[in-house]
Design an enzyme around this catalytic site. Structure first.
Site, PDB file in Angstrom:
ATOM      1  N   ASP A 143       0.790  -1.226   0.000  1.00 18.18           N
ATOM      2  CA  ASP A 143       0.000   0.000   0.000  1.00 18.18           C
ATOM      3  C   ASP A 143       0.833   1.292   0.000  1.00 18.18           C
ATOM      4  OD1 ASP A 143      -2.638   1.225   0.037  1.00 18.18           O
ATOM      5  OD2 ASP A 143      -2.174   1.848   2.073  1.00 18.18           O
ATOM      6  N   SER A 148       2.481   0.785  -7.957  1.00 15.63           N
ATOM      7  CA  SER A 148       1.039   0.537  -7.971  1.00 15.63           C
ATOM      8  C   SER A 148       0.856  -0.949  -7.678  1.00 15.63           C
ATOM      9  CB  SER A 148       0.452   0.886  -9.342  1.00 15.63           C
ATOM     10  OG  SER A 148      -0.772   0.196  -9.524  1.00 15.63           O
ATOM     11  N   CYS A 197     -14.643  -8.687 -17.140  1.00 14.43           N
ATOM     12  CA  CYS A 197     -15.827  -7.897 -16.787  1.00 14.43           C
ATOM     13  C   CYS A 197     -16.902  -8.017 -17.876  1.00 14.43           C
ATOM     14  CB  CYS A 197     -15.471  -6.426 -16.610  1.00 14.43           C
ATOM     15  SG  CYS A 197     -14.570  -6.075 -15.089  1.00 14.43           S
ATOM     16  N   ARG A 304      -5.866   8.211   9.643  1.00 13.64           N
ATOM     17  CA  ARG A 304      -6.120   9.649   9.528  1.00 13.64           C
ATOM     18  C   ARG A 304      -6.520  10.262  10.871  1.00 13.64           C
ATOM     19  NH1 ARG A 304      -4.271  12.244   5.397  1.00 13.64           N
ATOM     20  NH2 ARG A 304      -6.121  13.433   4.795  1.00 13.64           N
TER      21      ARG A 304
HETATM   22 CO1  B12 Z   1      -7.102   2.152  -2.287  1.00 16.03          CO
HETATM   23  N1  B12 Z   1      -6.569   0.359  -2.427  1.00 16.03           N
HETATM   24  N2  B12 Z   1      -8.929   1.555  -2.026  1.00 16.03           N
HETATM   25  N3  B12 Z   1      -7.590   3.961  -2.622  1.00 16.03           N
HETATM   26  N4  B12 Z   1      -5.298   2.507  -2.700  1.00 16.03           N
HETATM   27  C1  B12 Z   1      -5.308   0.157  -3.122  1.00 16.03           C
HETATM   28  C2  B12 Z   1      -5.528   0.330  -4.605  1.00 16.03           C
HETATM   29  C3  B12 Z   1      -4.933  -1.321  -2.718  1.00 16.03           C
HETATM   30  C4  B12 Z   1      -4.109  -2.003  -3.791  1.00 16.03           C
HETATM   31  C5  B12 Z   1      -4.215  -1.401  -1.350  1.00 16.03           C
HETATM   32  C6  B12 Z   1      -3.651  -2.794  -1.084  1.00 16.03           C
HETATM   33  O1  B12 Z   1      -4.362  -3.769  -0.993  1.00 16.03           O
HETATM   34  N5  B12 Z   1      -2.348  -2.901  -0.993  1.00 16.03           N
HETATM   35  C7  B12 Z   1      -6.373  -1.972  -2.483  1.00 16.03           C
HETATM   36  C8  B12 Z   1      -6.998  -2.613  -3.743  1.00 16.03           C
HETATM   37  C9  B12 Z   1      -6.977  -4.144  -3.747  1.00 16.03           C
HETATM   38  C10 B12 Z   1      -7.582  -4.683  -5.017  1.00 16.03           C
HETATM   39  O2  B12 Z   1      -7.567  -4.072  -6.062  1.00 16.03           O
HETATM   40  N6  B12 Z   1      -8.122  -5.890  -4.915  1.00 16.03           N
HETATM   41  C11 B12 Z   1      -7.173  -0.729  -2.093  1.00 16.03           C
HETATM   42  C12 B12 Z   1      -8.471  -0.794  -1.517  1.00 16.03           C
HETATM   43  C13 B12 Z   1      -8.870  -2.094  -0.838  1.00 16.03           C
HETATM   44  C14 B12 Z   1      -9.329   0.313  -1.603  1.00 16.03           C
HETATM   45  C15 B12 Z   1     -10.826   0.360  -1.275  1.00 16.03           C
HETATM   46  C16 B12 Z   1     -11.617  -0.900  -1.605  1.00 16.03           C
HETATM   47  C17 B12 Z   1     -10.979   0.712   0.241  1.00 16.03           C
HETATM   48  C18 B12 Z   1     -12.420   0.950   0.657  1.00 16.03           C
HETATM   49  O3  B12 Z   1     -12.840   2.074   0.727  1.00 16.03           O
HETATM   50  N7  B12 Z   1     -13.173  -0.082   0.959  1.00 16.03           N
HETATM   51  C19 B12 Z   1     -11.272   1.570  -2.144  1.00 16.03           C
HETATM   52  C20 B12 Z   1     -11.642   1.162  -3.572  1.00 16.03           C
HETATM   53  C21 B12 Z   1     -11.942   2.334  -4.477  1.00 16.03           C
HETATM   54  C22 B12 Z   1     -11.742   1.965  -5.958  1.00 16.03           C
HETATM   55  O4  B12 Z   1     -10.635   2.104  -6.462  1.00 16.03           O
HETATM   56  N8  B12 Z   1     -12.789   1.487  -6.606  1.00 16.03           N
HETATM   57  C23 B12 Z   1      -9.993   2.353  -2.173  1.00 16.03           C
HETATM   58  C24 B12 Z   1      -9.992   3.729  -2.297  1.00 16.03           C
HETATM   59  C25 B12 Z   1      -8.839   4.472  -2.490  1.00 16.03           C
HETATM   60  C26 B12 Z   1      -8.839   5.985  -2.641  1.00 16.03           C
HETATM   61  C27 B12 Z   1      -8.709   6.624  -1.266  1.00 16.03           C
HETATM   62  C28 B12 Z   1     -10.092   6.523  -3.317  1.00 16.03           C
HETATM   63  C29 B12 Z   1      -7.522   6.186  -3.418  1.00 16.03           C
HETATM   64  C30 B12 Z   1      -7.674   6.234  -4.964  1.00 16.03           C
HETATM   65  C31 B12 Z   1      -8.124   4.884  -5.562  1.00 16.03           C
HETATM   66  C32 B12 Z   1      -7.980   4.770  -7.054  1.00 16.03           C
HETATM   67  O5  B12 Z   1      -7.195   5.463  -7.670  1.00 16.03           O
HETATM   68  N9  B12 Z   1      -8.754   3.894  -7.661  1.00 16.03           N
HETATM   69  C33 B12 Z   1      -6.753   4.926  -3.060  1.00 16.03           C
HETATM   70  C34 B12 Z   1      -5.376   4.818  -3.222  1.00 16.03           C
HETATM   71  C35 B12 Z   1      -4.603   6.068  -3.546  1.00 16.03           C
HETATM   72  C36 B12 Z   1      -4.709   3.581  -3.110  1.00 16.03           C
HETATM   73  C37 B12 Z   1      -3.227   3.308  -3.395  1.00 16.03           C
HETATM   74  C38 B12 Z   1      -2.391   3.845  -2.220  1.00 16.03           C
HETATM   75  C39 B12 Z   1      -2.719   3.907  -4.719  1.00 16.03           C
HETATM   76  C40 B12 Z   1      -3.690   3.683  -5.897  1.00 16.03           C
HETATM   77  C41 B12 Z   1      -3.380   4.542  -7.083  1.00 16.03           C
HETATM   78  O6  B12 Z   1      -2.263   4.808  -7.379  1.00 16.03           O
HETATM   79  N10 B12 Z   1      -4.403   4.998  -7.807  1.00 16.03           N
HETATM   80  C42 B12 Z   1      -3.213   1.735  -3.478  1.00 16.03           C
HETATM   81  C43 B12 Z   1      -1.942   1.061  -2.955  1.00 16.03           C
HETATM   82  C44 B12 Z   1      -0.823   1.178  -3.946  1.00 16.03           C
HETATM   83  O7  B12 Z   1      -0.969   0.899  -5.122  1.00 16.03           O
HETATM   84  N11 B12 Z   1       0.347   1.599  -3.476  1.00 16.03           N
HETATM   85  C45 B12 Z   1      -4.461   1.322  -2.630  1.00 16.03           C
HETATM   86  C46 B12 Z   1      -4.256   5.694  -9.065  1.00 16.03           C
HETATM   87  C47 B12 Z   1      -4.694   4.691 -10.157  1.00 16.03           C
HETATM   88  C48 B12 Z   1      -4.717   5.319 -11.550  1.00 16.03           C
HETATM   89  O8  B12 Z   1      -3.735   3.674 -10.106  1.00 16.03           O
HETATM   90  O9  B12 Z   1      -5.448   2.015  -9.240  1.00 16.03           O
HETATM   91  O10 B12 Z   1      -2.979   1.562  -8.992  1.00 16.03           O
HETATM   92  P1  B12 Z   1      -4.089   2.141  -9.770  1.00 16.03           P
HETATM   93  O11 B12 Z   1      -4.073   1.705 -11.306  1.00 16.03           O
HETATM   94  C49 B12 Z   1      -4.760   0.592 -11.805  1.00 16.03           C
HETATM   95  C50 B12 Z   1      -6.089   0.918 -12.494  1.00 16.03           C
HETATM   96  O12 B12 Z   1      -6.576   2.178 -12.109  1.00 16.03           O
HETATM   97  C51 B12 Z   1      -5.799   0.803 -13.977  1.00 16.03           C
HETATM   98  O13 B12 Z   1      -4.493   0.327 -14.110  1.00 16.03           O
HETATM   99  C52 B12 Z   1      -3.851   0.099 -12.888  1.00 16.03           C
HETATM  100  C53 B12 Z   1      -3.549  -1.366 -12.673  1.00 16.03           C
HETATM  101  O14 B12 Z   1      -4.702  -2.103 -12.413  1.00 16.03           O
HETATM  102  N12 B12 Z   1      -5.933   2.041 -14.739  1.00 16.03           N
HETATM  103  C54 B12 Z   1      -6.691   2.113 -15.852  1.00 16.03           C
HETATM  104  C55 B12 Z   1      -5.363   3.216 -14.553  1.00 16.03           C
HETATM  105  N13 B12 Z   1      -5.749   4.076 -15.508  1.00 16.03           N
HETATM  106  C56 B12 Z   1      -6.584   3.422 -16.336  1.00 16.03           C
HETATM  107  C57 B12 Z   1      -7.245   3.822 -17.478  1.00 16.03           C
HETATM  108  C58 B12 Z   1      -8.032   2.902 -18.164  1.00 16.03           C
HETATM  109  C59 B12 Z   1      -8.743   3.343 -19.378  1.00 16.03           C
HETATM  110  C60 B12 Z   1      -8.136   1.559 -17.680  1.00 16.03           C
HETATM  111  C61 B12 Z   1      -8.984   0.551 -18.372  1.00 16.03           C
HETATM  112  C62 B12 Z   1      -7.462   1.167 -16.492  1.00 16.03           C
END
Ligand code: B12
EC number: 1.17.99.6
Length: 397
Positions: A143, A148, A197, A304
Site C-alpha cells: 500500500d 502501484s 468484466c 487519519r
Molecule cells: Co485504495 N486500495 N482503495 N484507494 N489505494 C489500493 C488500490 C490497494 C491495492 C491497497 C492494497 O491492498 N495494498 C487496495 C486494492 C486491492 C484490489 O484491487 N483488490 C485498495 C483498496 C482495498 C481500496 C478500497 C476498496 C478501500 C475501501 O474504501 N473499501 C477503495 C476502492 C476504491 C476503488 O478504487 N474502486 C480504495 C480507495 C482508495 C482511494 C482513497 C479513493 C484512493 C484512490 C483509488 C484509485 O485510484 N482507484 C486509493 C489509493 C490512492 C490507493 C493506493 C495507495 C494507490 C492507488 C493509485 O495509485 N491509484 C493503493 C496502494 C498502492 O498501489 N500503493 C491502494 C491511481 C490509479 C490510476 O492507479 O489504481 O494503482 P491504480 O491503477 C490501476 C487501475 O486504475 C488501472 O491500471 C492500474 C492497474 O490495475 N488504470 C486504468 C489506470 N488508468 C486506467 C485507465 C483505463 C482506461 C483503464 C482501463 C485502467
C-alpha cells in the site's frame, strides 16, 4: 559480479513452484511473479489521471518511481506479488435503530490493520527464500510503497484490472489485499489474465457519486472512500451520498457479480468485531484521543486519526435524521474548537430540523467567525424551516 555468480546455479522455475507451495503454508492466498520492467502504459495513464485532477493525493507523487522498479531497487529481476483475502460478511451485525444509530466501517478496515498482516506474511516468505538463496536481496511493499500494487498484481496474473478499478481474482473475487516484493531473483514471470468484466457495468451504475467516470477510471476526488478519509469540510453535494459510512466505501465491490457468495473467513486477523465494524454513532462524537486509539488503533481505519471519523459520524446522524442527536450536535456547533466539525454539525442540524436545531443555528450565526461554518449555517437555516412537502422534495434531490 559476485551476486551474478552466486545466483547462477539455481533452477528458477523449480524454485518458483516450490515458493508457490510454501506460500500456502504461510497463509498467502495467491502468489505470482511479474517482470521488473518499467510500467510504461501505466505511466501514461497516471500522467493523464493527474492532468485530469483525479488523484487522491495519497499516491506516491513521483510518477517515475511509481512506474520504474529500477529507481527503487538496484538491478531488479522480478517482483513477487501476493494477495490475501479478507472477510466481507458481518455475522450477527448489530441493528441500527432509532435512538441507537450505527455507522459502517468498510471491510478493508475490519480486524487488524492489513499493512501489518501482509508485511508479516511477506517477511515469512522472505525468510524462507533467504534460506534457499542466501544472496537474496528484497524490498517489500504494501500500500504505502511507491509501486502501484494493482499494476504489479495484474502483471503477475493474480487478477484482472476491473471496471471498478479493483484487481479481481477469478477464484477469490476482489475482497483481497495486495502486496509485493521486488527481488534480485530472475524468477520466470506469470502471464496476466484477460479482462473478465465483459459487458457488465453494475459498479459504474451503482457508484453513489459517479466517481467511476469510465471503466477502470476513478475520479478519486468524488469517491466516497476518499471523502471519508479527508480532513476538510465535505462538499455539500456529497454529504447525503455518504450515508452512514465512517471509513471507506464498498459499494462498487458489493454489486460485483464475481463477489457473490464470496466471504473469506480463514485469515483470523481479519475477523471483524461487530461493535467496531458497525459502531454506535453518538458515542463516537465524544471519543477522546486515547479512547480512539484503544478502539480503532489496531485497524486500518485509524491512519487519519479520529477527526474524519467523528465528522463522518456527524454526517451519519444527520442522514438518519436522528432527533436524539440534536443536543450533542448543538454542543459541537456552538463549542467544538474544530471548524470542520462545527460546519458539519450545522449541516446535520439543518437536515434533522426542529425548533432546537433552528435556534442553535440562529445563535451560531451570531457568534461564529469561520467562513466555511457560516456558509454551512446559512445553507442549513434555509432548510430548517422547510415544510414537510419541501423536505420530501429536498430528500429526493
Ligand atoms: Co485504495 N486500495 N482503495 N484507494 N489505494 C489500493 C488500490 C490497494 C491495492 C491497497 C492494497 O491492498 N495494498 C487496495 C486494492 C486491492 C484490489 O484491487 N483488490 C485498495 C483498496 C482495498 C481500496 C478500497 C476498496 C478501500 C475501501 O474504501 N473499501 C477503495 C476502492 C476504491 C476503488 O478504487 N474502486 C480504495 C480507495 C482508495 C482511494 C482513497 C479513493 C484512493 C484512490 C483509488 C484509485 O485510484 N482507484 C486509493 C489509493 C490512492 C490507493 C493506493 C495507495 C494507490 C492507488 C493509485 O495509485 N491509484 C493503493 C496502494 C498502492 O498501489 N500503493 C491502494 C491511481 C490509479 C490510476 O492507479 O489504481 O494503482 P491504480 O491503477 C490501476 C487501475 O486504475 C488501472 O491500471 C492500474 C492497474 O490495475 N488504470 C486504468 C489506470 N488508468 C486506467 C485507465 C483505463 C482506461 C483503464 C482501463 C485502467
Amino acid at each position: 559480479m559476485m551476486e551474478i555468480e552466486q545466483l547462477n546455479n539455481y533452477n528458477w522455475a523449480a524454485l518458483k513452484e516450490e515458493m508457490k507451495q510454501q506460500a500456502k503454508e504461510l497463509g498467502i492466498d495467491q502468489i505470482g511473479v511479474a517482470s521488473a520492467d518499467p510500467f510504461t502504459e501505466l505511466k501514461q495513464q497516471l500522467i493523464r489521471h493527474r492532468e485530469l485532477g483525479r488523484e487522491s493525493g495519497f499516491e506516491e507523487p513521483d510518477l517515475d518511481k511509481r512506474t520504474n522498479p529500477a529507481l527503487l531497487f538496484d538491478a531488479p529481476q522480478s517482483i513477487i506479488a501476493i494477495a490475501i483475502t479478507y472477510t466481507s460478511k458481518l455475522e450477527d451485525a448489530p441493528r441500527s435503530v432509532e435512538g441507537a444509530r450505527r455507522g459502517f466501517i468498510a471491510r478493508s478496515a475490519w480486524g487488524m490493520d492489513y499493512h501489518h498482516v501482509l508485511k508479516d506474511r511477506l517477511q515469512k516468505l522472505e525468510d524462507w527464500l533467504r534460506e534457499k538463496v542466501p544472496a537474496l536481496r528484497i524490498e517489500s511493499m504494501v500500500d504505502t510503497g511507491a509501486l502501484s500494487d494493482r499494476a504489479v498484481a495484474e502483471r503477475a496474473g493474480l487478477g484482472w484490472s476491473a471496471k471498478n478499478c479493483m484487481i479481481i481474482s477469478p477464484e477469490l473475487g476482489s475482497w483481497i489485499f495486495l502486496g509485493e516484493m521486488i527481488t534480485n531473483l530472475p524468477l520466470p514471470p506469470d502471464t496476466p489474465l484477460t479482462d473478465q468484466c465483459g459487458t457488465c457495468t453494475k459498479c459504474l451504475d451503482a457508484c453513489p457519486t459517479g466517481a467511476l467516470v469510465g471503466p477502470g477510471e476513478l475520479d478519486a476526488q468524488k469517491c466516497i472512500s476518499f471523502l471519508t478519509q479527508t480532513k476538510r469540510v465535505v462538499p455539500e453535494q456529497y454529504l447525503r451520498k455518504m450515508g452512514n459510512r465512517l471509513y471507506g466505501c464498498d459499494t462498487c465491490q458489493l454489486v460485483c457479480p464475481v463477489n457473490r457468495h464470496k466471504n473469506w473467513t480463514h485469515q483470523p486477523e481479519f475477523e471483524p468485531d461487530p461493535e467496531l465494524a458497525k459502531p454506535l454513532l453518538l458515542p463516537l462524537l465524544k471519543l477522546s484521543n486515547r479512547q480512539f486509539k484503544e478502539q480503532f488503533g489496531h485497524t486500518a481505519a485509524a491512519w487519519r486519526g479520529k477527526n474524519p471519523i467523528q465528522r463522518n459520524a456527524v454526517i451519519g446522524l444527520g442522514n438518519f435524521k436522528e432527533a436524539g442527536a440534536v443536543p450533542d450536535l448543538i454542543t459541537i456547533l456552538l463549542e467544538d474548537p474544530r471548524h470542520v466539525l462545527r460546519a458539519t454539525a450545522a449541516w446535520s442540524l439543518g437536515r434533522i430540523g426542529g425548533e432546537a436545531a433552528k435556534n442553535a443555528l440562529g445563535q451560531a450565526a451570531e457568534t461564529e467567525e469561520h467562513e466555511e461554518v457560516l456558509q454551512a449555517i446559512a445553507s442549513s437555516l434555509k432548510k430548517v424551516d422547510y415544510t414537510a412537502e419541501e423536505r420530501r422534495l429536498d430528500d429526493k434531490l
